[in-house]
Design a protein around this motif. Structure first.
Motif, short mmCIF file in Angstrom:
data_model
loop_
_atom_site.label_atom_id
_atom_site.label_comp_id
_atom_site.label_asym_id
_atom_site.label_seq_id
_atom_site.Cartn_x
_atom_site.Cartn_y
_atom_site.Cartn_z
N PRO A 144 0.80 -1.23 0.00
CA PRO A 144 0.00 0.00 0.00
C PRO A 144 0.83 1.28 0.00
CG PRO A 144 -0.91 -1.59 1.55
CD PRO A 144 0.40 -2.16 1.08
N GLN A 145 2.09 1.21 0.44
CA GLN A 145 2.94 2.39 0.43
C GLN A 145 3.26 2.85 -0.99
OE1 GLN A 145 6.00 2.28 3.85
NE2 GLN A 145 5.60 0.13 3.41
N GLY A 146 3.22 1.92 -1.94
CA GLY A 146 3.43 2.28 -3.34
C GLY A 146 4.84 2.68 -3.69
N ASN A 147 5.83 2.22 -2.93
CA ASN A 147 7.21 2.64 -3.19
C ASN A 147 7.76 2.12 -4.52
OD1 ASN A 147 7.96 2.34 0.34
ND2 ASN A 147 7.32 4.14 -0.81
N ALA A 148 7.37 0.91 -4.90
CA ALA A 148 7.83 0.37 -6.18
C ALA A 148 7.29 1.21 -7.33
CB ALA A 148 7.41 -1.09 -6.33
N SER A 149 6.05 1.66 -7.20
CA SER A 149 5.47 2.53 -8.23
C SER A 149 6.24 3.84 -8.33
CB SER A 149 4.00 2.80 -7.91
OG SER A 149 3.28 1.60 -7.69
N THR A 150 6.61 4.40 -7.18
CA THR A 150 7.40 5.64 -7.17
C THR A 150 8.74 5.45 -7.87
OG1 THR A 150 6.37 6.36 -5.09
CG2 THR A 150 8.49 7.35 -5.68
N ALA A 151 9.41 4.37 -7.53
CA ALA A 151 10.74 4.13 -8.09
C ALA A 151 10.71 3.90 -9.59
CB ALA A 151 11.39 2.93 -7.39
N LEU A 152 9.57 3.44 -10.10
CA LEU A 152 9.45 3.20 -11.54
C LEU A 152 8.81 4.38 -12.27
CD1 LEU A 152 8.38 -0.55 -11.54
CD2 LEU A 152 10.60 0.40 -12.20
N GLY A 153 8.55 5.45 -11.53
CA GLY A 153 7.98 6.64 -12.15
C GLY A 153 6.55 6.48 -12.60
N THR B 264 -6.00 6.47 -9.33
CA THR B 264 -5.25 5.82 -10.40
C THR B 264 -5.65 4.35 -10.47
OG1 THR B 264 -3.36 7.29 -10.03
CG2 THR B 264 -2.95 5.25 -11.26
N PRO B 265 -5.97 3.83 -11.65
CA PRO B 265 -6.24 2.39 -11.76
C PRO B 265 -5.06 1.59 -11.22
CG PRO B 265 -6.85 3.53 -13.77
CD PRO B 265 -6.12 4.53 -12.94
N SER B 266 -5.32 0.70 -10.28
CA SER B 266 -4.24 0.04 -9.56
C SER B 266 -4.58 -1.42 -9.27
CB SER B 266 -3.96 0.78 -8.24
OG SER B 266 -5.07 0.63 -7.36
N ILE B 267 -3.68 -2.08 -8.57
CA ILE B 267 -3.88 -3.49 -8.23
C ILE B 267 -5.08 -3.65 -7.31
CG2 ILE B 267 -2.32 -3.37 -6.24
CD1 ILE B 267 -2.82 -6.34 -8.68
N ILE C 212 -3.10 4.00 -2.03
CA ILE C 212 -3.39 3.89 -0.60
C ILE C 212 -4.67 3.10 -0.36
CG2 ILE C 212 -4.71 6.02 -0.48
CD1 ILE C 212 -2.22 4.58 2.14
N ASP C 213 -5.52 2.97 -1.38
CA ASP C 213 -6.74 2.17 -1.24
C ASP C 213 -6.43 0.72 -0.86
OD1 ASP C 213 -8.30 4.35 -1.95
OD2 ASP C 213 -8.27 3.85 -4.09
N LEU C 214 -5.25 0.28 -1.25
CA LEU C 214 -4.87 -1.11 -1.00
C LEU C 214 -4.76 -1.40 0.49
CD1 LEU C 214 -4.13 -3.68 -2.60
CD2 LEU C 214 -1.74 -2.98 -2.46
N ALA C 215 -4.60 -0.36 1.31
CA ALA C 215 -4.50 -0.55 2.76
C ALA C 215 -5.77 -1.17 3.32
CB ALA C 215 -4.20 0.78 3.45
N GLY C 216 -6.91 -0.93 2.68
CA GLY C 216 -8.16 -1.49 3.17
C GLY C 216 -8.52 -2.82 2.55
N ALA C 217 -7.69 -3.29 1.64
CA ALA C 217 -8.02 -4.52 0.93
C ALA C 217 -8.04 -5.73 1.85
CB ALA C 217 -7.02 -4.75 -0.21
N GLU C 218 -7.19 -5.73 2.86
CA GLU C 218 -7.14 -6.86 3.79
C GLU C 218 -8.51 -7.09 4.44
OE1 GLU C 218 -4.39 -8.66 5.18
OE2 GLU C 218 -2.66 -7.69 4.24
N ILE C 219 -9.18 -5.99 4.82
CA ILE C 219 -10.48 -6.09 5.46
C ILE C 219 -11.57 -6.43 4.43
CG2 ILE C 219 -12.25 -4.82 6.74
CD1 ILE C 219 -9.98 -3.17 7.99
N ARG D 263 6.72 -3.13 -17.52
CA ARG D 263 5.41 -2.58 -17.20
C ARG D 263 5.14 -2.77 -15.71
NH1 ARG D 263 2.69 -1.51 -21.83
NH2 ARG D 263 0.59 -1.73 -20.97
N CYS D 264 4.22 -1.97 -15.18
CA CYS D 264 3.99 -1.99 -13.74
C CYS D 264 2.50 -1.89 -13.43
CB CYS D 264 4.74 -0.83 -13.08
SG CYS D 264 4.43 -0.62 -11.31
N VAL D 265 2.07 -2.64 -12.42
CA VAL D 265 0.74 -2.49 -11.85
C VAL D 265 0.93 -1.75 -10.52
CG1 VAL D 265 -1.33 -3.63 -11.01
CG2 VAL D 265 -0.05 -4.64 -12.91
N PRO D 266 0.55 -0.48 -10.44
CA PRO D 266 0.85 0.31 -9.24
C PRO D 266 -0.07 -0.03 -8.07
CG PRO D 266 -0.42 1.62 -10.78
CD PRO D 266 -0.15 0.31 -11.47
N ALA D 267 0.33 0.45 -6.92
CA ALA D 267 -0.49 0.34 -5.71
C ALA D 267 -0.85 1.73 -5.22
CB ALA D 267 0.27 -0.42 -4.62
#
Length: 366
Positions: free
Chosen positions: A97-106, A113-116, A146-153, A140-144
């Motif tokens: 959910p932090q989305g750091n990989a998305s940041t690093a890949l620009g 944003t459409p995301s995982i 902050i919405d992903l933080a609630g996916a667990e629930i 190519r990248c599938v970004p994350a």
């Protein structure tokens, strides 16, 4: 020219010619700048003559470790970029959910944003949330978001919740022509052993574990291995640990050597020969929306990740498509895997989930 790798290759062409000219005159290249330029040239030009070998099947690699700060995201991004620059097709899935990989890949990963998240919880196909990257046309990248933080629930009450990511990946692969399917799918996991990581373990064929060369990184490793064995026994009999990557190696301390030796003695050939050193360029690169491989190709961090990516690629050559194996022989629990992707051999080498050894003495400086 939109490809950073191509831009860097062009900018270093003059350096390469200059070094060749000086070398023919008998001069030595012992200055730090000359050596860094030489390393950069090797990283960025080797792909033209010596591309990485393609794997025997699509490799879906889950990069996991429940401890934070051990280099999961950094390794996912830099291995993915290295594989892509060296001629392989790569898909990076940011499951943190932090989305750091998305940041690093620009890749944009702001709210909306459409995301995982949309592929796991919503009704979007993964093909709708895959984004191009500036690192390479092959990546190519599938970004994350902050919405992903609630996916667990939100996934708790969903039927077959553990297979959501696997279904999304296989549906995406099924919709692609064979020549466009990725050679590698790299899944960056969050620093936890929750439902998101469980989805990644069920979706993957193999696990890569980054281990920081410090004592604390070893403490939770046994729990991770036990969880992998549980997934193997009940959800995904093909999953196994096939690679361990030592990261943040600090040659100034004896502790780093002790941890590396203990891990190699315990896990044998599962440990990649290349060790990732501590390098400030690795930390700087995400601030520019890049991997260290494109940000500073001559740095030790860059060349180390390229070497590690080559070792991973070489290990994948011998993999062949195998039959589908499922718990209890059940069929239809989730979509059948696509050729050439299939479960690895369940008899293949895997990690003993026993006690992980600890360094024998306290940290001391050389």
């Amino acid at each position: 020219m939109s490809d950073p790798g191509q831009r860097l290759r062009s900018s270093l062409a003059a350096d390469q010619a200059a070094m060749a000219q000086f070398s023919s005159s008998g001069e030595e290249f012992d200055s730090p700048i000359a050596m860094e330029a030489l390393r950069a040239t090797r990283v960025l030009h080797a792909a033209n003559q010596d591309p990485f070998p393609r794997p025997g099947r699509i490799r879906v690699i889950t990069i996991a470790n429940q401890k934070g700060g051990v280099g999961k995201t950094t390794s996912t991004v830099n291995l993915g970029v290295a594989l892509a620059l060296y001629g392989l097709r790569v898909l990076v899935i940011d499951l943190d959910p932090q989305g750091n990989a998305s940041t690093a890949l620009g890749v944009e990963h702001s709210v909306g944003t459409p995301s995982i998240y949309d592929a796991l919880v919503g009704d979007r196909e993964m093909s709708e949330v895959v984004h191009p990257t500036s690192a390479s046309p092959n990546l190519r990248c599938v970004p994350a978001t902050i919405d992903l933080a609630g996916a667990e629930i939100e996934l708790v009450s969903v039927v077959a919740r553990e297979y959501r990511l696997r279904r999304a990946i296989e549906g995406y692969l099924q919709g692609l022509p064979e020549h466009e399917r990725p050679d590698y799918v790299l899944i960056d996991c969050p620093p936890s052993l929750g439902l998101l990581t469980l989805n990644a373990l069920v979706a993957g064929d193999e696990v890569l574990i980054p281990i920081q060369c410090e004592y604390y990184a070893l403490e939770g490793l046994g729990q991770l291995l036990n969880n992998i064995e549980l997934v193997r026994a009940h959800l995904n009999p093909g999953i196994s640990v096939r690679s361990i990557l030592l990261t943040m190696y600090d040659a100034r301390t004896k502790l780093a050597d002790q941890v590396a030796d203990e891990v190699r003695n315990h896990f044998k050939d599962l440990v990649l020969p290349t060790v990732i050193p501590r390098n400030v360029r690795v930390s700087e690169a995400p601030g520019y929306g890049q991997s260290v491989v494109t940000y500073d190709p001559g740095s030790r961090g860059s060349t180390s990740y390229v070497d590690a990516a080559r070792e991973i690629a070489e290990r994948g050559v011998a993999l062949t498509p195998l039959t589908d194996v499922r718990p209890g022989g059940a069929r239809g629990a989730y979509p059948p895997p696509l050729p050439p992707r299939a479960f690895p051999d369940t008899d293949s080498a895997t990690v003993d989930a026993g006690t992980v050894p600890a360094p024998s003495s306290e940290e001391s400086s050389r």
